[in-house]
Design a protein around this motif. Structure first.
Motif, short mmCIF file in Angstrom:
data_model
loop_
_atom_site.label_atom_id
_atom_site.label_comp_id
_atom_site.label_asym_id
_atom_site.label_seq_id
_atom_site.Cartn_x
_atom_site.Cartn_y
_atom_site.Cartn_z
N ALA A 40 85.34 110.88 144.87
CA ALA A 40 84.99 111.72 146.02
C ALA A 40 86.19 111.86 146.94
CB ALA A 40 83.81 111.13 146.77
N GLY A 71 83.56 109.31 155.61
CA GLY A 71 82.39 108.57 155.14
C GLY A 71 81.77 109.12 153.87
N ALA A 72 82.44 110.05 153.20
CA ALA A 72 81.89 110.60 151.96
C ALA A 72 81.78 109.52 150.88
CB ALA A 72 82.76 111.75 151.45
N ILE A 95 78.80 115.73 148.62
CA ILE A 95 79.20 114.33 148.70
C ILE A 95 79.00 113.78 150.12
CG2 ILE A 95 80.82 114.41 146.77
CD1 ILE A 95 83.09 114.56 148.85
N GLY A 96 78.46 114.59 151.00
CA GLY A 96 78.11 114.10 152.34
C GLY A 96 79.27 113.86 153.27
N CYS A 97 80.35 114.63 153.16
CA CYS A 97 81.49 114.42 154.06
C CYS A 97 81.24 115.06 155.42
CB CYS A 97 82.79 114.94 153.45
SG CYS A 97 82.85 116.72 153.26
N GLU A 115 78.71 107.69 151.31
CA GLU A 115 77.56 108.56 151.03
C GLU A 115 77.29 108.67 149.52
OE1 GLU A 115 74.71 110.82 153.06
OE2 GLU A 115 76.46 109.93 154.02
N VAL A 116 78.35 108.75 148.70
CA VAL A 116 78.12 108.94 147.26
C VAL A 116 77.86 107.62 146.54
CG1 VAL A 116 79.45 111.08 147.01
CG2 VAL A 116 80.60 108.89 146.70
#
Lengths: 159, 250
Positions: free
Chosen positions: B134, B169-170, A87-89, B173-174
């Protein structure tokens, strides 16, 4: 027996072919920034240190990943990132005590060595055998010897 | 469990959803709010398929429909494509300026008559709730879908800066439509009306993360970070130790 990448800084010439190979195989570009292996130059002492993921036994990146995108294969020992699940955390990037994970905003994902499914291309193309792919738990228990040699080194960095 | 999808038989596992089975077998079903590893949300409805069971046919969202033995699934009938077009049409009215939705509309040949389109409308969110999910998975639960009807939106409680948000910032991003604004400038990160001071690396000075994120990591690992280092500098630090060790060996 798990195989892994073994580095010999004394053999590395600093040609950085490994960086380009990695970025080309994984991201179709020749950009060292997108490479999972990096060569750190120490010209004053004539040493080059290639650094890449150590595929830790108890990976910090895996511990902090709450969505289960990072898994360790019990057979091969490879710590792999599932881009579909990520999820790009970027917590894994900050959590790695060795700094061997980076985030590529161009590819919107983390960059981490996965040993190319058992055929690491950086090793294949290394002209001086500074990076080798071999059994980690050999009959001589080399891995333990190395660990002892570096105990003071890693003791300070890892927990 | 055997499932017939578009004329071919596939075997699935108990508890698996139709969309998971389809993705596993590389059958194309469009979706906006589905993410592998998350349970299906069933919000965007783009993954609609027709399920034939016995004598009855029904339309279901494949991301939340658990497979059953013997069902037949059609993913691309005229009916289904028309329904998807209707959904995209409504999304286009909601977010007329969003690049992703416009591209999707183009792909499906959906055109909205100008009398319906309000090009002034600055909306990018399609309310799929992926960001909320998320945030929930991270254990922070800072954002949620609030209000009902036309005022429904994703936000923090009372639109205030949430004390739970760690600024990772997740969510941004999703987001499938890039609707969440994350601004990073002058050593600050602004997201969800909250301003974070970015931590700069003690060695190179690069701003790399928020203090809250680093605390979150420390908590999960059960350690205390001694020195704030960016990933390049932690790598350099280890490299240096390697160098020293090897220097002594040679």
């Amino acid at each position: 027996m798990a195989k892994g990448i073994v580095i010999s800084p004394d053999k590395c010439t600093g040609c950085r072919i490994c960086e380009l190979a990695c970025s080309f195989i994984k991201n179709d570009s020749f950009n060292p920034k997108d490479s999972a292996i990096a060569v750190l130059p120490y010209d004053s002492v004539g040493l080059q240190v290639p650094m890449t993921c150590l595929q830790c036994d108890d990976p910090h990146c895996m511990t902090v990943c709450t969505v289960g995108a990072i898994t360790k294969d019990p057979k091969t020992g490879v710590v792999k990132v599932d881009d579909e699940k990520c999820i790009g955390c970027k917590m894994c990037v900050s959590a790695c005590p060795f700094g061997n994970m980076t985030y590529s905003s161009r590819h919107e994902g983390v960059v981490k060595c996965d040993l190319c499914d058992g055929e690491p291309q950086c090793v294949k193309l290394c002209p001086s055998d500074a990076i080798e792919y071999k059994e980690l738990d050999g009959p001589l228990n080399k891995r333990k010897n190395i660990a002892n040699l570096f105990s003071d080194v890693f003791g300070e960095v890892a927990e | 469990m055997n499932v017939k999808i578009d004329g071919k038989y596939y075997s699935g596992n108990k508890g698996e959803t139709l969309l998971e089975l389809a993705r596993r077998n590389e059958i194309e079903i469009p979706s906006l709010c589905y993410k592998e590893g998350f349970e299906g949300l069933g919000r965007c409805r783009l993954c609609l398929v027709e399920v034939i069971e016995g004598n009855s046919t029904k339309t279901v969202s494949s991301c939340v429909y658990p497979i059953r033995d013997g069902i037949e699934v059609l993913t691309n009938t005229k009916n289904i494509v028309n329904m998807r077009k209707d959904i995209i049409f409504l999304l286009l009215l909601r977010t007329p300026n969003n690049g992703y939705i416009r591209k999707l509309a183009e792909e499906y040949g959906v055109k909205a008559p100008s009398r319906y389109l309000d090009m002034e409308r600055e909306e990018d969110c399609i309310l799929c709730g992926l960001c909320v999910k998320a945030c929930e998975k991270l254990g922070t639960n800072a954002i949620s879908l609030v209000n009902r009807g036309i005022t429904k939106k994703v936000s923090t409680p009372y639109d205030d800066a949430s004390k739970d948000c760690i600024g990772c910032g997740a969510c941004a991003e999703v987001c499938p439509t890039n609707a969440i604004s994350l601004v990073e400038q002058d050593g600050k990160r602004i997201i969800w009306n909250k301003t974070f001071d970015l931590i700069s690396c003690t060695r190179c000075g690069k701003c790399y993360s928020t203090e809250e994120v680093l605390h979150h990591i420390d908590e999960q690992l059960g350690v205390k970070t001694q020195e704030y280092l960016c990933e390049s500098c932690s790598r350099r630090l280890v490299g240096e130790k390697f160098k020293e060790a090897f220097q002594n060996l040679i």
